[in-house]
Each structure stands twice: as structure tokens, then as C-alpha cells.
Design a protein around this motif. Sequence first.
Motif, PDB file in Angstrom:
ATOM      1  N   VAL A  80       0.826  -1.409   0.072  1.00 32.95           N
ATOM      2  CA  VAL A  80      -0.006   0.102   0.010  1.00 32.95           C
ATOM      3  C   VAL A  80       0.855   1.395   0.108  1.00 32.95           C
ATOM      4  N   ARG A  81       2.057   1.296   0.748  1.00 30.56           N
ATOM      5  CA  ARG A  81       2.998   2.201   0.744  1.00 30.56           C
ATOM      6  C   ARG A  81       3.507   2.503  -0.722  1.00 30.56           C
ATOM      7  N   ASP A  82       3.871   1.494  -1.238  1.00 30.25           N
ATOM      8  CA  ASP A  82       4.356   1.741  -2.718  1.00 30.25           C
ATOM      9  C   ASP A  82       3.332   2.252  -3.821  1.00 30.25           C
ATOM     10  N   TYR A  83       2.126   1.638  -3.571  1.00 29.20           N
ATOM     11  CA  TYR A  83       0.965   2.018  -4.474  1.00 29.20           C
ATOM     12  C   TYR A  83       0.488   3.792  -4.242  1.00 29.20           C
ATOM     13  N   PHE A  84       0.424   4.174  -2.983  1.00 25.29           N
ATOM     14  CA  PHE A  84      -0.153   5.632  -2.682  1.00 25.29           C
ATOM     15  C   PHE A  84       1.108   6.690  -2.579  1.00 25.29           C
ATOM     16  N   HIS A  85       2.312   6.044  -2.373  1.00 29.54           N
ATOM     17  CA  HIS A  85       3.437   7.129  -2.139  1.00 29.54           C
ATOM     18  C   HIS A  85       4.343   6.853  -3.566  1.00 29.54           C
ATOM     19  N   ALA A  86       3.749   7.744  -4.488  1.00 32.25           N
ATOM     20  CA  ALA A  86       4.738   8.098  -5.821  1.00 32.25           C
ATOM     21  C   ALA A  86       6.084   8.087  -5.614  1.00 32.25           C
ATOM     22  N   PHE A  87       6.715   8.986  -4.509  1.00 34.22           N
ATOM     23  CA  PHE A  87       7.865   9.181  -4.106  1.00 34.22           C
ATOM     24  C   PHE A  87       9.044   8.061  -3.991  1.00 34.22           C
ATOM     25  N   PRO A 132       7.800   8.217   9.199  1.00 33.19           N
ATOM     26  CA  PRO A 132       6.807   7.546   8.810  1.00 33.19           C
ATOM     27  C   PRO A 132       6.995   6.439   7.541  1.00 33.19           C
ATOM     28  N   ILE A 133       7.460   6.983   6.661  1.00 35.19           N
ATOM     29  CA  ILE A 133       7.582   6.054   5.392  1.00 35.19           C
ATOM     30  C   ILE A 133       8.991   5.219   5.704  1.00 35.19           C
ATOM     31  N   PHE A 134      10.082   5.804   6.329  1.00 38.09           N
ATOM     32  CA  PHE A 134      11.271   4.702   6.740  1.00 38.09           C
ATOM     33  C   PHE A 134      10.810   3.720   7.804  1.00 38.09           C
ATOM     34  N   LEU A 135       9.876   4.146   8.559  1.00 38.26           N
ATOM     35  CA  LEU A 135       9.272   3.065   9.603  1.00 38.26           C
ATOM     36  C   LEU A 135       8.591   2.295   9.167  1.00 38.26           C
ATOM     37  N   THR A 136       7.726   2.313   7.898  1.00 36.61           N
ATOM     38  CA  THR A 136       6.835   1.421   7.815  1.00 36.61           C
ATOM     39  C   THR A 136       7.714   0.581   6.614  1.00 36.61           C
TER      40      THR A 136
END
Length: 67
Positions: A6-13, A28-32
Motif C-alpha cells: 500500500v505504501r508503494d502504491y500510494f506514495h509515488a515518491f 513514517p515512510i522509513f518506519l513502514t
Amino acid sequence: MSLDHVRDYFHAFSYLHDPTDLPHTSAPIFLTRWITHYCAPTFMLLAGISACLYGGKNGKKALSYFC
């Protein structure tokens, strides 16, 4: 594991930079990304334990059905 997808899908960066690259990411991105490194080993451990328990209860013939 779904958290990582889900992080890969919604976080285009994340397509441009690695989420573990500290200068280009947020906490948050690093921790996920960091927490998902424990998903695959935990899944394999639980799958092995459940296969062992199932095989012990039902025998090798029933266990070979899943191979």
C-alpha cells in the motif's frame, strides 16, 4: 506485507528514492519500510511451525497434499 504494498502504491515518491535512504525520506515512510523487513521471516517461521503441527497431527500423507 500489505502495508509495504500500500505504501508503494500510494506514495509515488518511493519509485524515485529508496524509503531507507535517510536524506530523501520521512520518519513514517522509513518506519513502514523498516517494519516490513520482519514480515517475510515471521511468515516463514509461522508457516513452518504450522506445517510441523499439521504433519504431526495428520501424518505425512496428509501433509504431502500441500507440496
